[in-house]
Design a protein around this motif. Structure first.
Motif, mmCIF file in Angstrom:
data_model
loop_
_atom_site.group_PDB
_atom_site.id
_atom_site.type_symbol
_atom_site.label_atom_id
_atom_site.label_comp_id
_atom_site.label_asym_id
_atom_site.label_seq_id
_atom_site.Cartn_x
_atom_site.Cartn_y
_atom_site.Cartn_z
ATOM 1 N N PHE A 8 0.734 -1.237 0.117
ATOM 2 C CA PHE A 8 -0.059 -0.013 0.047
ATOM 3 C C PHE A 8 1.124 1.389 -0.003
ATOM 4 O O PHE A 8 0.361 2.143 -0.297
ATOM 5 C CB PHE A 8 -0.854 -0.087 1.521
ATOM 6 N N ARG A 9 2.125 1.254 0.514
ATOM 7 C CA ARG A 9 2.676 2.462 0.685
ATOM 8 C C ARG A 9 3.185 2.881 -0.663
ATOM 9 O O ARG A 9 2.834 4.120 -1.004
ATOM 10 C CB ARG A 9 3.943 2.122 1.558
ATOM 11 N N SER A 10 3.419 2.276 -1.505
ATOM 12 C CA SER A 10 3.826 2.573 -2.846
ATOM 13 C C SER A 10 2.555 3.158 -3.735
ATOM 14 O O SER A 10 2.529 4.162 -4.529
ATOM 15 C CB SER A 10 4.629 1.819 -3.565
ATOM 16 N N LEU A 204 -6.404 4.262 4.927
ATOM 17 C CA LEU A 204 -6.017 2.955 5.386
ATOM 18 C C LEU A 204 -4.694 2.301 4.996
ATOM 19 O O LEU A 204 -4.025 1.821 5.369
ATOM 20 C CB LEU A 204 -7.303 2.160 4.643
ATOM 21 N N LEU A 205 -4.501 2.824 3.339
ATOM 22 C CA LEU A 205 -3.459 1.903 2.757
ATOM 23 C C LEU A 205 -1.967 1.899 3.649
ATOM 24 O O LEU A 205 -1.601 0.877 3.504
ATOM 25 C CB LEU A 205 -3.434 2.667 1.281
ATOM 26 N N PRO A 209 -1.344 -4.412 6.848
ATOM 27 C CA PRO A 209 -0.492 -5.074 6.926
ATOM 28 C C PRO A 209 -0.228 -6.120 5.729
ATOM 29 O O PRO A 209 -1.177 -5.919 4.628
ATOM 30 C CB PRO A 209 -0.817 -6.246 8.116
ATOM 31 N N SER A 210 0.971 -6.631 5.664
ATOM 32 C CA SER A 210 1.474 -7.626 4.511
ATOM 33 C C SER A 210 0.581 -8.813 4.545
ATOM 34 O O SER A 210 0.055 -8.938 5.664
ATOM 35 C CB SER A 210 2.739 -8.094 4.486
ATOM 36 N N LEU A 211 0.519 -9.407 3.414
ATOM 37 C CA LEU A 211 -0.124 -10.542 3.278
ATOM 38 C C LEU A 211 0.782 -11.768 2.325
ATOM 39 O O LEU A 211 0.919 -11.204 1.431
ATOM 40 C CB LEU A 211 -1.429 -10.426 2.438
ATOM 41 N N PRO A 212 1.211 -12.774 2.849
ATOM 42 C CA PRO A 212 0.960 -13.286 4.295
ATOM 43 C C PRO A 212 1.665 -12.209 5.250
ATOM 44 O O PRO A 212 2.770 -11.551 4.617
ATOM 45 C CB PRO A 212 1.805 -14.693 4.232
ATOM 46 N N PRO A 213 1.437 -12.292 6.144
ATOM 47 C CA PRO A 213 1.962 -11.324 7.270
ATOM 48 C C PRO A 213 3.337 -11.285 7.701
ATOM 49 O O PRO A 213 4.045 -12.480 7.880
ATOM 50 C CB PRO A 213 1.023 -11.276 8.721
ATOM 51 N N LEU A 214 3.986 -10.167 7.714
ATOM 52 C CA LEU A 214 5.490 -10.297 8.286
ATOM 53 C C LEU A 214 4.962 -10.338 9.896
ATOM 54 O O LEU A 214 4.014 -10.167 10.528
ATOM 55 C CB LEU A 214 6.133 -8.776 8.334
ATOM 56 N N SER A 215 6.022 -11.031 10.622
ATOM 57 C CA SER A 215 5.642 -11.457 12.106
ATOM 58 C C SER A 215 5.284 -10.235 12.818
ATOM 59 O O SER A 215 4.284 -10.495 13.803
ATOM 60 C CB SER A 215 6.760 -12.228 12.636
ATOM 61 N N ALA A 216 5.703 -9.144 12.723
ATOM 62 C CA ALA A 216 5.396 -7.899 13.523
ATOM 63 C C ALA A 216 3.993 -7.539 13.431
ATOM 64 O O ALA A 216 3.350 -6.992 14.071
ATOM 65 C CB ALA A 216 6.248 -6.739 13.208
ATOM 66 N N GLU A 217 3.416 -7.991 12.131
ATOM 67 C CA GLU A 217 2.338 -7.496 11.721
ATOM 68 C C GLU A 217 1.177 -8.568 11.847
ATOM 69 O O GLU A 217 -0.140 -8.447 11.439
ATOM 70 C CB GLU A 217 2.167 -7.011 10.248
ATOM 71 N N LYS A 218 1.379 -9.479 12.377
ATOM 72 C CA LYS A 218 0.623 -10.799 12.132
ATOM 73 C C LYS A 218 -0.741 -10.344 12.912
ATOM 74 O O LYS A 218 -1.910 -10.885 12.452
ATOM 75 C CB LYS A 218 1.237 -12.108 12.804
ATOM 76 N N GLU A 219 -0.670 -9.797 14.102
ATOM 77 C CA GLU A 219 -1.881 -9.821 14.948
ATOM 78 C C GLU A 219 -3.008 -8.790 14.099
ATOM 79 O O GLU A 219 -4.172 -9.263 14.044
ATOM 80 C CB GLU A 219 -1.468 -9.102 16.050
ATOM 81 N N GLN A 266 -8.109 -10.578 2.019
ATOM 82 C CA GLN A 266 -7.930 -10.943 0.568
ATOM 83 C C GLN A 266 -8.582 -10.074 -0.178
ATOM 84 O O GLN A 266 -8.048 -9.774 -1.317
ATOM 85 C CB GLN A 266 -8.688 -12.487 0.390
ATOM 86 N N PHE A 267 -9.777 -9.544 0.116
ATOM 87 C CA PHE A 267 -10.554 -8.497 -0.711
ATOM 88 C C PHE A 267 -9.595 -7.305 -0.583
ATOM 89 O O PHE A 267 -9.887 -6.794 -1.762
ATOM 90 C CB PHE A 267 -11.932 -8.228 0.105
ATOM 91 N N LEU A 268 -9.252 -6.737 0.235
ATOM 92 C CA LEU A 268 -8.743 -5.717 0.450
ATOM 93 C C LEU A 268 -7.249 -5.634 -0.184
ATOM 94 O O LEU A 268 -6.720 -4.801 -0.813
ATOM 95 C CB LEU A 268 -8.391 -5.097 1.861
ATOM 96 N N ASN A 269 -6.666 -6.974 -0.104
ATOM 97 C CA ASN A 269 -5.302 -7.048 -1.086
ATOM 98 C C ASN A 269 -5.709 -6.993 -2.620
ATOM 99 O O ASN A 269 -4.814 -6.181 -3.135
ATOM 100 C CB ASN A 269 -5.142 -8.550 -1.046
#
Ligand SMILES: Cc1cc2nc3c(=O)[nH]c(=O)nc-3n(C[C@H](O)[C@H](O)[C@H](O)COP(=O)(O)OP(=O)(O)OC[C@H]3O[C@@H](n4cnc5c(N)ncnc54)[C@H](O)[C@@H]3O)c2cc1C
Length: 548
Positions: A8-10, A204-205, A209-219, A266-269
């Motif tokens: 999302f950042r880019s 929001l973007l 979090p990443s998908l699959p999540p980075l460990s720091a963002e998993k929650e 998945q949808f937001l991805n």
């Protein structure tokens, strides 16, 4: 942009958003359309003669796999049993010549590779047809715009595809609601809601979090994956019914699932990956498989074999051993140092029966896949494409269908197949998408009376759509329908954050590597690209092959 990740950042940096956004000039030169094609039996792109008045579907060729895999031992016995000797040895055997299989083969092109495809054509559901100079897709129509300098962008450049692509910015997106409209430019509540959706995404973007999540963002990612897209949208809403209607149709068209079924993650991805716009080729994503196929053929005709179906796979003596039936109907045994399983899991679980641990097999057996019908509507005359992908709105949010509650929406959206080749002469073809967003619908596709019924429904709906665009409904000259039985893997809430996801990728045994869109339950070209890349990296890391 990679649809497997929330980049999302880019996307945000560029500032262009889903139902609208800053106006970008995505003007690109469009390559001349009628490139000379080397047609052969297994080519993912074929010329058809027409007229489109037959009653035969194109699409899946399911008879042979159904007949053989459900009665495998009987079938092998009927062929005189398993051959006693190995007929051939290769470095890498790739099972399945769809998008992921061809991408895998491309990665291994400097090795002694072989790709086998059970259908008569390569490409899986990314195949195209050409009728009197008009190219159209039998399935996938577009990809997302890759990040500058990304591996994906390099890939498109390497295959000379980047220059052939035409891009559509999100602010050009049109819906059909009485007439062609840009929702964000509508007066009143509909326009306000579309702009609010755009604003929400912009806030929001940067924080998704990443998908699959980075460990720091998993929650955070797990929290999103625990929701349906609908519950997530409701918590952010209310939204104007036209916005919700478009999002429901988008979910049907992209995942074969309704908003109340698909994981919000998945949808937001998907939504996020399209924020910068999309990129299409004449003939849809079949242009990509066509180019891959042609490049791979240069490595040797014998390396791509259509009509060749793998029946069973096992590991023995430091090799993978495969039993297959070739295009002539003979059983053969082939040995490989590594195997890439690019067929979907609902088939792979049969082929890998001897190797697949029971708990993993159980995960694969339960995966949901949704069915699709795609109608290519041939118009009598050329029509300039007013937009690319057009969603058909009726003013109410269609409820999620179930057995006993059919939808009144035969067509969720349609694309102008000539959009990426505006200078092409010949008839215009519209590719109309009818997903089946409910479990078990593929059984309905086996109904022998289906063709006429589907055709009548497509025709009635598309006549109205044409009329709304000021095109005479009598312009329809013919309809050609493709059926895809298990084409879209569906990520329900909780799936992407579950341990089961790990069972879909990686390795089986020591030498079988998995590469299919269903590694991520993500029906997109980008998921295939990522799956092929990861499996190739794993084969290389395990040093299973001679240096290529
Ligand atoms: C109607 C529709 C529209 C879509 N639109 C888009 C879009 O616009 N953009 C996008 O990015 N994605 C889109 N998708 C999704 C995209 O098409 C898929 O992600 C992609 O084509 C999947 O490729 P794959 O290689 O993973 O699987 P598949 O295409 O299923 O390929 C698997 C191959 O394995 C072969 N196989 C199976 N069993 C055997 C065997 N025993 N031996 C040998 N071969 C075997 C099959 O015949 C098949 O060719 C769409 C899909 C559909 C159906």
């Amino acid at each position: 942009m990679d649809r497997r990740e929330f980049l999302f950042r880019s996307a945000c940096g560029l500032g262009a958003l889903y139902l609208g956004g800053l106006r970008h000039a995505f003007a690109r030169p469009v390559a001349s359309f009628n490139a000379k094609l080397d047609f052969d039996a297994g080519h993912p792109w074929v010329k058809v003669e027409g007229p489109f008045d037959g009653t035969k579907f194109s699409g899946d060729e399911h008879r042979r796999p159904h007949d053989i895999l459900w009665h495998l031992e009987q079938y092998i016995a009927g062929k005189g049993g398993r051959p006693s000797s190995i007929a051939e040895s290769v470095d890498v055997l790739i099972v399945g010549g769809g998008t992921a299989g061809l991408l895998s083969a491309y990665r291994f092109r400097h090795h002694n590779f072989l790709v086998v495809e059970q259908a008569s054509q390569f490409g899986g559901n990314a195949r195209s047809e050409e009728y009197r100079g008009a190219a159209y897709s039998l399935g996938p129509a577009y990809v997302t715009i890759p990040d500058a300098g990304s591996e994906l962008e390099k890939f498109y450049q390497e295959l000379n595809l980047r220059a052939e692509a035409r891009e559509e910015a999100p602010d050009k997106t049109r819906v059909l609601f009485g007439a062609l409209k840009n929702l964000r430019e509508e007066p009143g509540a509909a326009g306000e809601s579309a702009r609010a959706w755009e604003e929400l995404l912009s806030r929001l973007l940067p924080n998704l979090p990443s998908l699959p999540p980075l460990s720091a963002e998993k929650e955070k990612s797990d929290a999103l994956d625990s929701l349906t897209a609908e519950s997530w949208l409701k918590a952010q809403g209310p939204w104007h019914p036209l916005v919700m209607e478009q999002l429901q149709l988008y979910a049907w068209s992209s995942f074969g699932g309704s908003l109340d079924e698909i994981s919000a993650a998945q949808f937001l991805n998907f939504v996020a990956s399209e924020t910068r716009g999309v990129m299409a080729f004449s003939g849809g994503n079949g242009a990509i498989t066509r180019r891959l196929y042609e490049r791979l053929k240069e490595k040797g005709e014998h390396r791509l074999r259509a009509g060749t179906m793998v029946l069973e796979i096992k590991e023995e003596g430091g090799y993978v051993e495969v039993l297959l039936e070739d295009a002539g109907g003979s059983l053969r045994r082939i040995r490989a140092s590594a195997l890439v399983m690019a067929a979907p899991k609902y088939v792979a679980r049969f082929l890998l029966k001897a190797m697949l641990p029971a708990p993993r097999e159980a995960v694969w057996r339960e995966l949901p896949y949704r069915a699709y019908a795609v109608a290519n509507i041939l118009l009598k005359e050329k029509v300039e494409a007013p937009a690319f992908d057009i969603y058909c709105l009726k003013g109410t949010v269609p409820p999620s269908p179930s057995f006993g509650r059919r939808t009144d929406r035969p067509v969720a959206d349609f694309v102008f197949a000539n959009w990426a080749a505006p200078d092409a002469e010949g008839p215009t073809v519209l590719t109309a998408y009818r997903p089946f967003p409910l479990d078990g619908a593929r059984n309905f596709l086996l109904n022998p009376m289906l063709h006429d019924r589907l055709k009548a429904e497509f025709k009635a709906d598309m006549e109205q759509n044409l009329k709304a665009m000021g095109i005479g409904p009598d312009q329809i000259a013919g309809i050609r329908i493709a059926l895809w039985g298990h084409s879209l893997p569906l990520a329900r809430p909780g799936y992407l954050s579950s341990a089961a996801l790990a069972d879909l990728g990686g390795r089986v045994g020591e030498r079988v590597f998995l590469a299919n869109q269903d590694n991520f339950m993500n029906p997109s070209f980008e998921a295939c690209f990522e799956a092929a890349k990861l499996s190739w990296e794993e084969v290389c890391a395990k040093k299973l092959l001679p240096l290529g």
